[in-house]
Design a protein around this motif. Structure first.
Motif, mmCIF file in Angstrom:
data_model
loop_
_atom_site.group_PDB
_atom_site.id
_atom_site.type_symbol
_atom_site.label_atom_id
_atom_site.label_comp_id
_atom_site.label_asym_id
_atom_site.label_seq_id
_atom_site.Cartn_x
_atom_site.Cartn_y
_atom_site.Cartn_z
ATOM 1 N N ALA A 23 -7.354 14.411 42.850
ATOM 2 C CA ALA A 23 -8.000 15.536 43.558
ATOM 3 C C ALA A 23 -8.585 15.062 44.888
ATOM 4 O O ALA A 23 -8.347 15.667 45.941
ATOM 5 N N GLU A 72 -14.426 5.635 47.091
ATOM 6 C CA GLU A 72 -13.858 5.261 45.789
ATOM 7 C C GLU A 72 -14.587 4.012 45.300
ATOM 8 O O GLU A 72 -14.649 3.010 46.006
ATOM 9 N N HIS A 126 -13.912 1.919 42.892
ATOM 10 C CA HIS A 126 -13.120 0.733 42.539
ATOM 11 C C HIS A 126 -12.527 0.093 43.791
ATOM 12 O O HIS A 126 -12.386 0.736 44.825
ATOM 13 N N PHE A 135 -2.580 3.957 32.314
ATOM 14 C CA PHE A 135 -2.602 5.204 31.540
ATOM 15 C C PHE A 135 -3.631 6.190 32.028
ATOM 16 O O PHE A 135 -4.451 6.685 31.269
ATOM 17 N N ARG A 136 -3.628 6.460 33.310
ATOM 18 C CA ARG A 136 -4.579 7.456 33.796
ATOM 19 C C ARG A 136 -3.874 8.795 34.027
ATOM 20 O O ARG A 136 -4.375 9.658 34.697
ATOM 21 N N THR A 167 1.862 11.412 35.600
ATOM 22 C CA THR A 167 2.836 12.477 35.784
ATOM 23 C C THR A 167 2.664 13.112 37.160
ATOM 24 O O THR A 167 1.546 13.400 37.576
ATOM 25 N N ALA A 193 -20.732 6.267 45.187
ATOM 26 C CA ALA A 193 -21.779 7.255 45.490
ATOM 27 C C ALA A 193 -22.858 7.109 44.432
ATOM 28 O O ALA A 193 -22.560 7.051 43.238
ATOM 29 N N ASP A 215 -11.247 17.086 37.470
ATOM 30 C CA ASP A 215 -11.910 16.807 36.195
ATOM 31 C C ASP A 215 -13.431 16.919 36.283
ATOM 32 O O ASP A 215 -14.088 17.170 35.272
ATOM 33 N N GLY A 240 -0.313 17.720 29.216
ATOM 34 C CA GLY A 240 -0.405 16.757 30.325
ATOM 35 C C GLY A 240 -0.546 17.439 31.674
ATOM 36 O O GLY A 240 0.240 17.197 32.590
ATOM 37 N N GLY A 260 -3.663 17.740 33.475
ATOM 38 C CA GLY A 260 -4.926 17.445 34.181
ATOM 39 C C GLY A 260 -4.711 17.136 35.651
ATOM 40 O O GLY A 260 -5.442 17.632 36.527
ATOM 41 N N ILE A 261 -3.692 16.329 35.956
ATOM 42 C CA ILE A 261 -3.445 15.945 37.344
ATOM 43 C C ILE A 261 -2.983 17.160 38.138
ATOM 44 O O ILE A 261 -3.412 17.384 39.273
HETATM 45 C C1 LIG Z 1 -5.804 7.754 29.250
HETATM 46 C C2 LIG Z 1 -5.525 9.034 30.029
HETATM 47 C C3 LIG Z 1 -4.239 9.585 30.041
HETATM 48 C C4 LIG Z 1 -3.985 10.764 30.754
HETATM 49 N N1 LIG Z 1 -2.710 11.276 30.795
HETATM 50 C C5 LIG Z 1 -2.427 12.355 31.572
HETATM 51 C C6 LIG Z 1 -1.089 12.821 31.776
HETATM 52 O O1 LIG Z 1 -0.123 12.275 31.240
HETATM 53 N N2 LIG Z 1 -0.899 13.873 32.611
HETATM 54 C C7 LIG Z 1 -1.929 14.501 33.256
HETATM 55 O O2 LIG Z 1 -1.707 15.447 34.010
HETATM 56 N N3 LIG Z 1 -3.190 14.068 33.089
HETATM 57 C C8 LIG Z 1 -3.467 13.016 32.285
HETATM 58 N N4 LIG Z 1 -4.742 12.552 32.163
HETATM 59 C C9 LIG Z 1 -5.802 13.262 32.848
HETATM 60 C C10 LIG Z 1 -5.736 12.960 34.341
HETATM 61 O O3 LIG Z 1 -5.703 11.560 34.569
HETATM 62 C C11 LIG Z 1 -6.907 13.617 35.024
HETATM 63 O O4 LIG Z 1 -6.943 15.003 34.685
HETATM 64 C C12 LIG Z 1 -6.806 13.499 36.527
HETATM 65 O O5 LIG Z 1 -6.716 12.146 36.894
HETATM 66 C C13 LIG Z 1 -8.021 14.143 37.175
HETATM 67 O O6 LIG Z 1 -8.034 13.839 38.527
HETATM 68 P P1 LIG Z 1 -9.407 13.793 39.334
HETATM 69 O O7 LIG Z 1 -9.038 13.372 40.709
HETATM 70 O O8 LIG Z 1 -10.138 15.068 39.144
HETATM 71 O O9 LIG Z 1 -10.301 12.690 38.605
HETATM 72 P P2 LIG Z 1 -10.005 11.148 38.320
HETATM 73 O O10 LIG Z 1 -8.570 10.866 38.243
HETATM 74 O O11 LIG Z 1 -10.851 10.796 37.146
HETATM 75 O O12 LIG Z 1 -10.551 10.403 39.613
HETATM 76 C C14 LIG Z 1 -11.915 10.233 39.864
HETATM 77 C C15 LIG Z 1 -12.076 9.040 40.774
HETATM 78 O O13 LIG Z 1 -13.440 8.975 41.189
HETATM 79 C C16 LIG Z 1 -13.861 7.632 41.164
HETATM 80 N N5 LIG Z 1 -15.329 7.666 41.000
HETATM 81 C C17 LIG Z 1 -16.027 8.022 39.901
HETATM 82 N N6 LIG Z 1 -17.347 7.995 40.151
HETATM 83 C C18 LIG Z 1 -17.477 7.608 41.450
HETATM 84 C C19 LIG Z 1 -18.609 7.395 42.290
HETATM 85 N N7 LIG Z 1 -19.856 7.581 41.860
HETATM 86 N N8 LIG Z 1 -18.390 6.989 43.565
HETATM 87 C C20 LIG Z 1 -17.122 6.792 44.024
HETATM 88 N N9 LIG Z 1 -16.023 6.984 43.260
HETATM 89 C C21 LIG Z 1 -16.202 7.394 41.994
HETATM 90 C C22 LIG Z 1 -13.123 7.031 39.978
HETATM 91 O O14 LIG Z 1 -13.035 5.626 40.089
HETATM 92 C C23 LIG Z 1 -11.758 7.719 40.106
HETATM 93 O O15 LIG Z 1 -10.861 6.985 40.892
HETATM 94 C C24 LIG Z 1 -5.030 11.396 31.449
HETATM 95 C C25 LIG Z 1 -6.319 10.855 31.429
HETATM 96 C C26 LIG Z 1 -6.571 9.683 30.731
HETATM 97 C C27 LIG Z 1 -7.964 9.104 30.761
#
Ligand SMILES: Cc1cc2nc3c(=O)[nH]c(=O)nc-3n(C[C@H](O)[C@H](O)[C@H](O)COP(=O)(O)OP(=O)(O)OC[C@H]3O[C@@H](n4cnc5c(N)ncnc54)[C@H](O)[C@@H]3O)c2cc1C
Length: 412
Positions: free
Chosen positions: A17, A36, A38, A45-46, A49, A132, A292, A302, A304-305
């Motif tokens: 996102a 970010e 990290h 496994f994040r 897809t 943050a 998320d 699957g 979430g992404i």
């Molecule tokens: C094990 C696993 C398997 C999954 N498999 C699937 C799948 O097959 N298909 C699918 O669609 N979804 C899957 N998901 C869910 C999917 O990964 C998430 O829905 C998606 O990544 C959400 O994206 P996002 O950008 O909202 O959050 P995230 O991907 O969680 O990204 C958040 C980012 O913010 C960073 N962050 C956190 N706190 C801070 C802070 N305070 N300061 C700076 N940076 C910070 C984190 O390091 C991270 O990089 C899976 C999730 C997990 C845990």
């Protein structure tokens, strides 16, 4: 003494996102900083897809061909096995869209690609290793972020702060935004097993049998395997021992019995604690949550992404021009929630129905061969029905399109 930075938009979190939003805003000429915590995007496994709807966004951005040059595998159909009976539950082959498949590539490759593309714009900045730590509030409005980077503390002032920091985000609570938690019956163990293309099943999918549920995702050279367990039972299963777990895996996927020793220790097995929740309100003056951080999805389907990226596109569409012209109001933020809330809620509802109708009973059915639910039997008898799950998984409800302008003289 904190270093002081001033930007138009500060995005917390470089996941799908946050990175997609950073790219779209930079491309529209908005001065954007993504934080970010990290040092890199490497995570196992994040969710690896890249859905047809995301591929469509990449096409609209003129980036599709370059993205697909990266090593990836493709899923055109999803098959589920109940006992000994297979059913194709989704076929992406007829989607009314450019790419009729789900591309599977490591999430870090996808995020590195987005970062490289975004860095071509002078209005984009990504700070890795920078966490943050707090929101900065003045007179009831969020005006920035306190952070900690490799060179010490930072104070970032921004017209808009976007929380895209994932399901563990503590910022909604700190901002006084309430979350609603929905029940889930399961958690998932993720691990990998080697893949032999000649002998192994050819399709991605799930297997339901005698209380065991396994998800198989074909990757280049290996299977990404999800073993679904009853909620909260991870410690009990670990306590019984690795050998018993290997047996359970071999029982659920007999073709892989000769490979279960590849799970060398519990360190090879990552636990996904499944949650479904959503914020009642995604925004406050100066602050918006997406992905998320606004709504954790179940892994069912699957998606979430997909939803995280669709939120990013909708956000960029709503805020880019007002941000650039310094006329952003809280109603622009409200517009994002109004647009994305219905597809998110409907998707969560479908996930809950699937969890109750298919997953919970199968997790309990320890001595029974998995019985195919009626909806799946219908998919077997009427193949055109497979387009419905394919659409829901591949495109999602209310797919978004890039409406943000590109600044004149920009790279693309
Ligand atoms: C094990 C696993 C398997 C999954 N498999 C699937 C799948 O097959 N298909 C699918 O669609 N979804 C899957 N998901 C869910 C999917 O990964 C998430 O829905 C998606 O990544 C959400 O994206 P996002 O950008 O909202 O959050 P995230 O991907 O969680 O990204 C958040 C980012 O913010 C960073 N962050 C956190 N706190 C801070 C802070 N305070 N300061 C700076 N940076 C910070 C984190 O390091 C991270 O990089 C899976 C999730 C997990 C845990």
């Amino acid at each position: 003494m904190s270093e002081k930075v001033s930007v138009e938009c500060c995005v917390i979190g470089g996941g799908p996102a946050g990175m997609m939003l950073g790219l779209l805003l930079a491309r529209a000429g908005v001065n954007v900083l993504v934080l970010e915590k990290h040092a890199d995007f490497l995570r196992d496994f994040r969710g690896d897809t890249v859905h047809p709807s995301t591929l469509q966004i990449m096409y609209e951005l003129g980036l599709l061909d370059r993205l697909l040059e990266l090593p990836h595998s493709r899923i055109e159909e999803l098959t589920v096995r109940f006992g000994d009976s297979d059913v194709t539950v989704a076929s992406f082959k007829n989607l009314p869209i450019r790419c009729r498949f789900v591309a599977i590539m490591p999430q870090w490759e996808f995020l590195n690609f987005i970062a490289r593309e975004a860095e071509r714009y002078s209005s984009f900045r990504l700070m890795m290793n920078t966490e943050a730590t707090d929101l900065i509030e003045r007179e009831g409005k969020i005006v920035g972020v306190a952070a900690h980077g490799p060179n010490g503390p930072l104070e970032i002032l921004a017209r808009l702060v976007v929380g895209a920091d994932g399901r563990q985000s503590g910022f909604p609570e700190r901002a006084g935004l309430e979350a609603e938690e929905l029940g889930v019956p399961m958690d998932v163990f993720w691990f990998r097993l080697s893949r032999r293309v000649a002998d192994d099943p050819s399709q991605a999918g799930g297997r339901f049998d005698r209380g065991r549920i396994l998800v198989l995702i074909p990757r280049v050279g290996y299977w990404q395997v999800g073993y679904v367990i009853p909620k909260g039972s991870a410690e009990r299963i670990r306590g019984v021992g690795l050998e018993a777990f290997r047996d359970m895996v071999g029982g659920a996927a007999p073709f892989a019995r000769d490979r279960v020793q590849e799970i060398r220790s519990w360190d090879d097995v990552k636990l996904l604690t499944v949650r479904i929740n959503r914020l009642r309100r995604w925004f406050r003056p100066g602050l918006l949550f997406i992905g998320d951080a606004a709504h954790a999805m179940s892994p069912v389907g699957g998606v979430g992404i997909n939803l995280a990226i669709q939120d990013a596109v909708a956000t960029a569409n709503a805020v880019a021009v007002p941000l650039r012209e310094d006329r952003l109001t809280t109603s622009d933020l409200e517009r994002v929630q109004r647009r994305r809330e219905l597809p998110m809620r409907a998707t969560q509802k479908l996930q809950m129905v699937m969890q109750e109708a298919v997953i919970r009973p199968n997790l309990r059915a320890e001595n029974k061969v998995g019985r195919m639910p009626i909806a799946f039997q219908l998919l077997r008898v009427f193949p055109p029905l497979r387009r419905v799950p394919a659409y829901l998984i591949g495109m999602g409800l209310r797919p978004e399109h890039v409406r943000t302008p590109t600044i004149p003289g920009s790279p693309g």
